[in-house]
Design a protein around this motif. Structure first.
Motif, PDB file in Angstrom:
ATOM      1  N   GLU A   2       0.611  -1.260   0.005  1.00  9.55           N
ATOM      2  CA  GLU A   2       0.095   0.035   0.156  1.00  9.55           C
ATOM      3  C   GLU A   2       0.950   1.382   0.107  1.00  9.55           C
ATOM      4  OE1 GLU A   2      -2.917  -0.813   3.171  1.00  9.55           O
ATOM      5  OE2 GLU A   2      -4.148  -1.597   1.784  1.00  9.55           O
ATOM      6  N   SER A   3       1.922   1.021   0.581  1.00  9.87           N
ATOM      7  CA  SER A   3       2.789   2.295   0.566  1.00  9.87           C
ATOM      8  C   SER A   3       3.479   2.633  -0.643  1.00  9.87           C
ATOM      9  CB  SER A   3       3.923   2.127   1.736  1.00  9.87           C
ATOM     10  OG  SER A   3       4.933   1.208   1.233  1.00  9.87           O
ATOM     11  N   LEU A   4       3.480   1.487  -1.324  1.00 16.52           N
ATOM     12  CA  LEU A   4       4.062   1.541  -2.670  1.00 16.52           C
ATOM     13  C   LEU A   4       3.147   1.818  -3.852  1.00 16.52           C
ATOM     14  CD1 LEU A   4       6.523  -1.544  -2.805  1.00 16.52           C
ATOM     15  CD2 LEU A   4       7.039   0.895  -3.067  1.00 16.52           C
ATOM     16  N   TYR A  47      10.814 -14.612  -7.924  1.00 15.70           N
ATOM     17  CA  TYR A  47      10.839 -15.323  -6.624  1.00 15.70           C
ATOM     18  C   TYR A  47      11.247 -14.119  -5.789  1.00 15.70           C
ATOM     19  CZ  TYR A  47      11.050 -19.660  -8.960  1.00 15.70           C
ATOM     20  OH  TYR A  47      10.966 -20.848  -9.828  1.00 15.70           O
ATOM     21  N   LEU A  48      10.591 -14.262  -4.601  1.00 21.01           N
ATOM     22  CA  LEU A  48      11.218 -13.397  -3.560  1.00 21.01           C
ATOM     23  C   LEU A  48      11.234 -14.255  -2.206  1.00 21.01           C
ATOM     24  CD1 LEU A  48       8.568 -10.329  -3.856  1.00 21.01           C
ATOM     25  CD2 LEU A  48      11.040 -10.243  -4.189  1.00 21.01           C
ATOM     26  N   ASN A  49      12.534 -13.940  -1.879  1.00 24.53           N
ATOM     27  CA  ASN A  49      12.884 -14.399  -0.594  1.00 24.53           C
ATOM     28  C   ASN A  49      12.486 -13.683   0.653  1.00 24.53           C
ATOM     29  OD1 ASN A  49      14.407 -16.863  -1.365  1.00 24.53           O
ATOM     30  ND2 ASN A  49      15.907 -15.566  -1.901  1.00 24.53           N
ATOM     31  N   LYS A  50      12.093 -14.639   1.489  1.00 24.08           N
ATOM     32  CA  LYS A  50      11.264 -14.027   2.932  1.00 24.08           C
ATOM     33  C   LYS A  50      12.754 -14.020   3.685  1.00 24.08           C
ATOM     34  CE  LYS A  50       7.471 -16.957   3.233  1.00 24.08           C
ATOM     35  NZ  LYS A  50       6.181 -17.161   4.010  1.00 24.08           N
ATOM     36  N   LEU A  98      10.422  -5.979  -3.373  1.00 16.41           N
ATOM     37  CA  LEU A  98       9.127  -6.320  -3.917  1.00 16.41           C
ATOM     38  C   LEU A  98       8.509  -5.422  -4.844  1.00 16.41           C
ATOM     39  CD1 LEU A  98       6.861  -7.807  -2.430  1.00 16.41           C
ATOM     40  CD2 LEU A  98       6.284  -5.772  -0.982  1.00 16.41           C
ATOM     41  N   PHE A  99       9.083  -4.033  -4.724  1.00 15.89           N
ATOM     42  CA  PHE A  99       8.684  -3.213  -5.718  1.00 15.89           C
ATOM     43  C   PHE A  99       9.199  -3.304  -7.030  1.00 15.89           C
ATOM     44  CE2 PHE A  99       7.558   0.574  -7.585  1.00 15.89           C
ATOM     45  CZ  PHE A  99       8.365   1.173  -8.542  1.00 15.89           C
ATOM     46  N   THR A 100      10.368  -3.742  -7.228  1.00 16.16           N
ATOM     47  CA  THR A 100      11.151  -4.067  -8.546  1.00 16.16           C
ATOM     48  C   THR A 100      10.465  -5.485  -9.233  1.00 16.16           C
ATOM     49  OG1 THR A 100      12.972  -5.088  -7.429  1.00 16.16           O
ATOM     50  CG2 THR A 100      13.333  -2.950  -8.232  1.00 16.16           C
ATOM     51  N   SER A 149       8.173  -4.768 -12.473  1.00 15.51           N
ATOM     52  CA  SER A 149       8.624  -5.404 -13.791  1.00 15.51           C
ATOM     53  C   SER A 149       7.631  -6.472 -14.215  1.00 15.51           C
ATOM     54  CB  SER A 149      10.124  -6.106 -13.827  1.00 15.51           C
ATOM     55  OG  SER A 149      10.202  -7.016 -12.717  1.00 15.51           O
ATOM     56  N   SER A 150       7.305  -7.268 -13.268  1.00 17.74           N
ATOM     57  CA  SER A 150       6.205  -8.537 -13.778  1.00 17.74           C
ATOM     58  C   SER A 150       5.176  -7.756 -14.551  1.00 17.74           C
ATOM     59  CB  SER A 150       6.088  -9.352 -12.444  1.00 17.74           C
ATOM     60  OG  SER A 150       7.120  -9.885 -12.032  1.00 17.74           O
ATOM     61  N   ILE A 151       4.421  -6.943 -13.568  1.00 17.03           N
ATOM     62  CA  ILE A 151       3.472  -6.270 -14.178  1.00 17.03           C
ATOM     63  C   ILE A 151       3.507  -5.656 -15.545  1.00 17.03           C
ATOM     64  CG2 ILE A 151       1.867  -4.317 -13.929  1.00 17.03           C
ATOM     65  CD1 ILE A 151       1.807  -4.766 -10.977  1.00 17.03           C
ATOM     66  N   TYR A 152       4.747  -4.972 -15.635  1.00 23.86           N
ATOM     67  CA  TYR A 152       4.944  -4.396 -17.186  1.00 23.86           C
ATOM     68  C   TYR A 152       5.376  -5.396 -18.154  1.00 23.86           C
ATOM     69  CZ  TYR A 152       7.553  -1.861 -20.674  1.00 23.86           C
ATOM     70  OH  TYR A 152       7.866  -1.317 -21.821  1.00 23.86           O
ATOM     71  N   LYS A 153       5.965  -6.406 -17.609  1.00 15.52           N
ATOM     72  CA  LYS A 153       6.080  -7.683 -18.575  1.00 15.52           C
ATOM     73  C   LYS A 153       4.943  -8.162 -18.958  1.00 15.52           C
ATOM     74  CE  LYS A 153       8.802 -11.854 -18.419  1.00 15.52           C
ATOM     75  NZ  LYS A 153       9.213 -12.792 -17.438  1.00 15.52           N
TER      76      LYS A 153
END
Lengths: 125, 1072
Positions: free
Chosen positions: B24-26, B102-105, B112-114, B118-122
């Motif tokens: 949400e902050s993003l 993949y995002l590591n916890k 998260l943002f990048t 990029s995923s959305i854009y792609k």
């Protein structure tokens, strides 16, 4: 009065027996025969006042017995004892003295009457 | 750009919330967070987020990877995995789901943002590319043209699917092949050249042919664009269009054009096509020839070119055609610079445009110069002819006059000739038509014959010509005779007629009537014309007639009937046959002196005259036959004065004109017949009387019509019908046999019998039948049927009486036999009965204390009679004995009664004590107990009301007994049907006397008899009892006994439900 002598000729032994019994009880002297021949033989031997003769006899007609009997004993009063209610005596018999009062019908309903009948006829002479 | 929507799938709530906050902050929108794989799938498919953050480890049955797989199956939402560990197996699995990252916890915001961004854009890019690609694909695949890509070697690297439509080759079939292989051989060189030039960068378009898979030639229009990569030629993209159709059309059009052109130019006449402006659009060679001085014609105005005028010609058919829109024609001069050199005939055809307006004119031009000249020539010649003609006319008129004179002369000649010919023809035809042979002789030599003569004689004309007539005659005598006779007559009368015989060629002899006339009386040598008529047939007929007449005369003379003719005016005999002598005694000669008065009785004479007058008056009227005859019966007067009955058949005798001249008749002596008739009538009368008065019931029927022609009184008495009631057998059947089936049987039976009789002659039948009488009662009758020719005689026998008698006899018989039996039985029983009764009497007698012997015997035996009696009494033995005696007496009485009743039936009348008789009968009745009939007479209470002063009545004891017994029985049977509670049957018998009759009244309290039945109960066969319960004859027999035998009366009074009283009345005086 002496007894009235009666001969009863009938092939039924019981009838002769009973008739005899009754008549004797009432003062008659009775003899019996069971055939016409027997009867006639008796009639030839002894005097009788009256004869009661069955029409139907084994050896001859009752009327013949009467005819011959009257020849033998002209004064005898004959009575015909018959089961036939139609019976009418022939002229010959009538001429010999057989009338309506000489007929006794079988079965005899009243022996009293018979006694009187016989007495009447005999006494008439 | 709207906020991207993200779904968080994470089972640890803390982490989920943290991630949410970060997102949400993003500036992302979080659609929600779920903890399980299943929920993730649901939410993903339901919410359709732009991205999903998926934890691999989840609570629930499925993990994040499985959830992702499921989601990816249905949608292409980008998924980023959150993972705490990253073991290789998991990674492999994860990879198969094509995640976006993949995002590591623990996840930091920047990663998260990048990743997300990029995923959305792609994803978006991919979508767009996908869309474009789709667009291009659609475009390529839907255009009709083929797109081909060919590389630097000429190999086809791409072919759009349309290639199949055009060439029959599928795209993948041609991939990899050299494109030149598909080019039509003739065009290959051209194509190679184009290809080569393209390589240099020139964009080329051209047309060439390819061979389709089927072998067909396909024209293609191609446009190729070379592609260079880094300055080097790499490929050409070619767009190919199928122009086969166009090409074909082009060719066809070219051919057409060429053909038309040739035609156009070959026409000898001129064709000029104008547009709507009168400008010449096209001309053919001929036009060019004529107007060679004005070439070129195309583009010029027609009036300029053709007429050298500046404006439209008025006479021009083309201008007219423009206006009218129809074909116009005219003749115009052919003008050349030198002047007019000829004439042209112009036909102008308007060309109609799309909207129906005239868009141009086609002028069809013919050179008629020659024709025109020729026409002039003709005209000139014509004038010359007219002049010549006029001259000729005058000459002709002169000739005409001469002609007419000739005509006149000619006509006269012709007339004369015609007359002559006519006459000759007439003669000819007369000769031909004549049924007679005609010929001419000169000095007896045949000089001419007609056809008929030849036919008659059998010779031809040639055979006869020049021959002496002798050849026609059978003998010299005939020939000589004719000669003499003929000529002798001619001398006297000028013509001779003689009968003779001729001999035909075939030798047959014919009779001839010969008639001869000389041409000139004074000069016989000039020739004699003769006619010969064949009269052979005639002669034959004459003979036959003579014979016939003779026959008839003999007939007339010999029949016994008298044929006569009377004069119509005087009524005298004009002719009579000899038979008149037999009838009236007169000779034939004598008859002519007679008048009608002499031969007909005065009364009949009046009648005859009247009839004649009638007939004469009738005569000649329409519809009246002139040959009609009348028959009359007369009384005529014999010569000797006696009266003779005659019958006449007469008609009018007429002359040739039909006028009545006499009466023709035949008369017969009918005296005998009359006598017979009278006798028959008498006989019939007699028979009729006999039958009328006969007590035998007779009825006679005519077989053909079925009509009852006679029935007598006696038969009417039986059934009540008269001839008025039954005029026909059908009416009888309907009346007598109401039951249709019964009737039909009967009727059929009778018809069959009649048939039988006609066939076999059996004449007699008898049958019994029940008939309904006129008064509706029924009778049993016997029919005796006798068949006599055309008629049938029925004799009826009323059997009702007979039946009653029969029944009585039967009853009597029964009684008698019963009686006989009873008598025999009685006799047999009497003896044992006697024993019983005498026995009892004897026994009782021997118990009588009054008889001494009894007492004595008792004492002898040591006892006393009183004791014995006491014992017997005590033990009831005395009673028993009495009982036995009573019984015996009763039995005796029964037998006596029975015997008395069964005595031979005596109908002898004797004085009888009625009261006693009734008692006896009641006794008998009380012994009548019939289970079958269900009554016990003893149950009935009998009340006697006897008149003690009743005298003895003369009657038949047995008869009256029978009647009383019958009534008692009927009563008891009737009362047995009473079913009411507490009912007690009672019969009251009353005897008494009133006046001449003694009466017996028997009353019961049974059901009674209905008034309507009361009349019928005495009828024979009437019964209300069921079958087997009695014949129903009892009362009728009783009736018979009382009424017929005793001349008494028996009657009933009753009301339904109130019992019945039968009353017997017997006359006190002895019935006669």
């Amino acid at each position: 009065m002496s007894e009235i002598r009666v001969i009863i000729i009938d092939d039924e032994k019981m009838i002769t027996r009973m008739l005899k019994g009754y008549l004797e009880d009432h003062g008659f002297a009775v003899k019996t025969a069971h055939t016409g021949g027997e009867g006639l033989a008796l009639l030839a031997r002894e005097p009788f006042d009256a004869a009661i003769i069955d029409l139907r006899l084994p050896d001859m007609d009752g009327s013949e017995v009467i005819t011959r009997g009257i020849e033998i004993q002209p004064h005898i009063k004959c009575f015909i004892h018959t089961g036939s209610i139609d019976y009418m005596p022939s002229e010959d018999l009538v001429s010999m003295g057989i009338d309506l009062d000489s007929i006794i019908h079988k079965p005899i309903l009243n022996m009293e009457d018979i006694c009187r009948m016989i007495e009447k006829k005999v006494k008439k002479g | 750009m709207s906020k991207a929507k993200i779904l968080i799938v994470e089972d640890e709530l803390v982490i989920a919330l943290s991630i949410q906050k970060s997102l949400e902050s993003l500036d992302y929108e979080v659609t929600g967070f779920v903890a399980t794989g299943e929920e993730a799938v649901d939410k993903a498919l339901g919410q359709n987020p732009d991205l999903i953050l998926m934890d691999i480890i989840l609570s629930g049955a499925i993990d994040g990877i499985e959830a992702a797989r499921r989601i990816r199956k249905k949608t292409d939402i980008p998924i980023i995995y959150l993972t705490a560990n990253a073991d290789s197996a998991t990674v492999d699995r994860a990879r198969d789901t094509l995640p976006y990252g993949y995002l590591n916890k623990p996840v930091n915001e920047r990663d998260l943002f990048t990743n997300i961004d990029s995923s959305i854009y792609k994803h978006r890019m991919e979508l767009r590319i996908g869309e474009s690609e789709q667009k291009y694909r659609d475009l390529i695949e839907n255009i009709n043209d083929i797109i081909l890509t060919v590389d630097e070697n000429g190999t086809i690297t791409y072919a759009s699917p349309q290639v199949y439509e055009v060439s029959g080759y599928k795209a993948d079939e041609i991939l990899g092949n050299n494109f030149i292989n598909y080019i039509y051989s003739e065009d290959r060189n051209k194509v190679l050249q184009i290809y080569a030039e393209s390589k240099t960068g020139v964009k080329k378009t051209d047309e060439y042919r390819v061979i389709a898979k089927s072998g067909d030639v396909v024209w293609l229009h191609t446009s190729g664009r070379p592609r260079f990569i880094e300055g080097r030629f790499r490929s050409i993209s070619i767009i190919l269009s199928d122009i086969t159709k166009q090409k074909k059309a082009e060719e066809a059009a070219k051919k057409q054009e060429a053909f038309l052109g040739a035609v156009f130019d070959s026409i000898q006449d001129g064709i000029s096509v104008l547009d709507s402006d009168f400008r010449i659009v096209r001309v053919n060679e001929t036009m060019k020839k004529w107007y060679s001085h004005m070439l070129p014609l195309e583009g010029k105005r027609c009036y300029e070119a053709y007429h050298m005028r500046g404006e439209r010609c008025e006479i021009c058919p083309s201008s007219r055609a423009f206006e009218t829109g129809k074909l116009e024609a005219d003749i115009v001069p052919l003008i050349v610079p030198e002047g007019q050199v000829g004439w042209l005939e112009v036909f102008s055809f308007p060309m109609l445009g799309e909207r129906g307006n005239v868009s141009g004119i086609v002028e069809y031009v013919r050179d008629i110069t020659a024709r025109e000249n020729a026409e002039d020539e003709i005209r000139r010649k014509n004038d010359e002819l007219v002049a010549a003609n006029e001259e000729l006319q005058t000459i002709i008129e002169e000739v005409e006059e001469t002609n007419q004179e000739f005509e006149k002369k000619n006509k006269e000649l012709l007339r004369t000739q015609s007359d002559l010919a006519h006459r000759e023809a007439l003669l000819q035809s007369i000769f031909r038509a004549a049924p007679a042979g005609i010929g001419m002789v000169h000095k007896r030599v045949i000089s001419w014959t007609n056809k008929m003569l030849c036919t008659m004689t059998g010779y031809t004309e040639t055979e006869l010509y020049g021959q002496n007539a002798r050849i026609l005659y059978p003998t010299d005598e005939d020939y000589e005779y004719v000669g003499r006779e003929k000529y002798a007559q001619i001398d006297v009368r000028g013509t001779g007629s003689v009968e003779t015989r001729w001999k035909r060629k075939d030798g047959t002899i014919i009779d001839i009537l010969l008639s001869s006339t000389p041409l000139e009386l004074s000069n016989l040598d000039a020739g004699v014309v003769f006619t010969a008529l064949d009269i052979t047939e005639l002669k034959r007929v004459e003979q036959a007639l003579a014979e016939t007449v003779e026959k008839y005369r003999l007939l007339a003379e010999n029949i016994p009937y008298n044929m006569f003719v009377l004069d119509i005016n005087t009524f005298k005999y004009m002719y009579t046959s000899p038979a008149i002598t037999n009838i009236l005694g007169y000779n034939v000669n004598e008859v002519f002196k007679l008048t009608l008065d002499d031969v007909i009785q005065p009364l009949d004479l009046v009648r005859v005259k009247k009839i004649v007058k009638e007939e004469i008056a009738k005569d000649g009227q329409p519809g009246v036959d002139p040959n009609r005859i009348r028959n009359l019966e007369l009384e005529q007067i014999h010569k000797n004065g006696s009266i003779i009955a005659t019958e006449l058949t007469v008609k009018f005798l007429r002359d040739n004109d039909g006028k009545i001249i006499g009466i023709l008749g035949i008369s017969r002596d009918i005296s005998e017949r009359k006598r017979t008739q009278i006798a028959l009538e008498e006989s019939e009368k007699k028979f009729r009387m006999i039958i009328e008065n006969s007590p035998i019931p007779i009825c006679i029927m005519d077989n053909k019509t079925g009509n009852i022609i006679y029935l007598n009184e006696a038969i009417t008495k039986i059934h009540g019908y008269t001839m008025d009631d039954i005029s026909n057998i059908t009416e009888w059947e309907e009346a007598a046999y109401p039951d249709p089936a019964y009737r039909k049987r009967n009727s059929d039976g009778l018809k069959e019998a009649i048939r039988d009789y006609s066939a076999k002659g059996r004449g007699f039948r008898t049958y019994e039948i029940d008939i309904r009488c006129k008064n509706d009662s029924y009778k049993r009758v016997e029919f005796q049927v006798m068949f006599m020719g055309d008629q049938t005689v029925f004799i009826l026998n009323d059997l009702t009486e007979k039946k009653i008698q029969q029944e009585m006899m039967i009853q009597t018989e029964k009684m008698t036999s019963l009686g006989g039996m009873a008598a025999g039985m009685a006799h047999e029983i009497n003896n044992p009965l006697g024993i019983i009764l005498q026995g009892i009497q004897g026994a009782l007698s021997r118990l009588d204390p009054g008889v001494k012997k009894n007492r004595e015997t008792a004492v002898k035996l040591g006892t006393d009679l009183d004791t014995i009696l006491a014992y017997l009494k005590e033990r009831d033995i005395l009673e028993y004995l009495n009982g036995i005696q009573d019984a015996g007496l009763r039995a005796a009485k029964i037998i006596i009664n029975m015997l008395q009743f069964s005595r031979r039936s005596e109908t002898s009348i004797a004085p009888v004590d009625i009261n006693l008789l009734i008692d006896k009968t009641v006794e008998i009745a009380s012994n009548d107990y019939d289970l079958k009939k269900k009554y016990d007479f003893k149950m009935i209470r009998i009340i006697r009301e006897y008149d003690p002063k009743l005298p003895k009545v003369p009657c038949s004891e047995t008869g009256i007994e029978q009647v009383v017994l019958n009534l008692l029985k009927n009563s008891s049977q009737a009362m047995a049907t009473m079913k009411t509670e507490g009912y007690r049957p009672v019969i009251t018998i009353e005897t008494g006397m009133d006046g001449k009759y003694a009466h017996i009244k028997i009353t019961d309290n049974g059901p009674g008899i209905e008034k309507s039945f009361q009349k019928q109960i005495f009828e024979p066969f009437y019964t209300t009892k069921g079958v087997g319960m009695g014949t129903g004859l009892g009362l009728s027999v009783s009736y018979h006994i009382i009424a017929k035998i005793h001349k008494g009366q028996i009657s009933v009074e009753s009301d339904a439900g109130k019992g019945a009283t039968f009353t017997i009345k017997l006359p006190i005086k002895r019935p006669k």
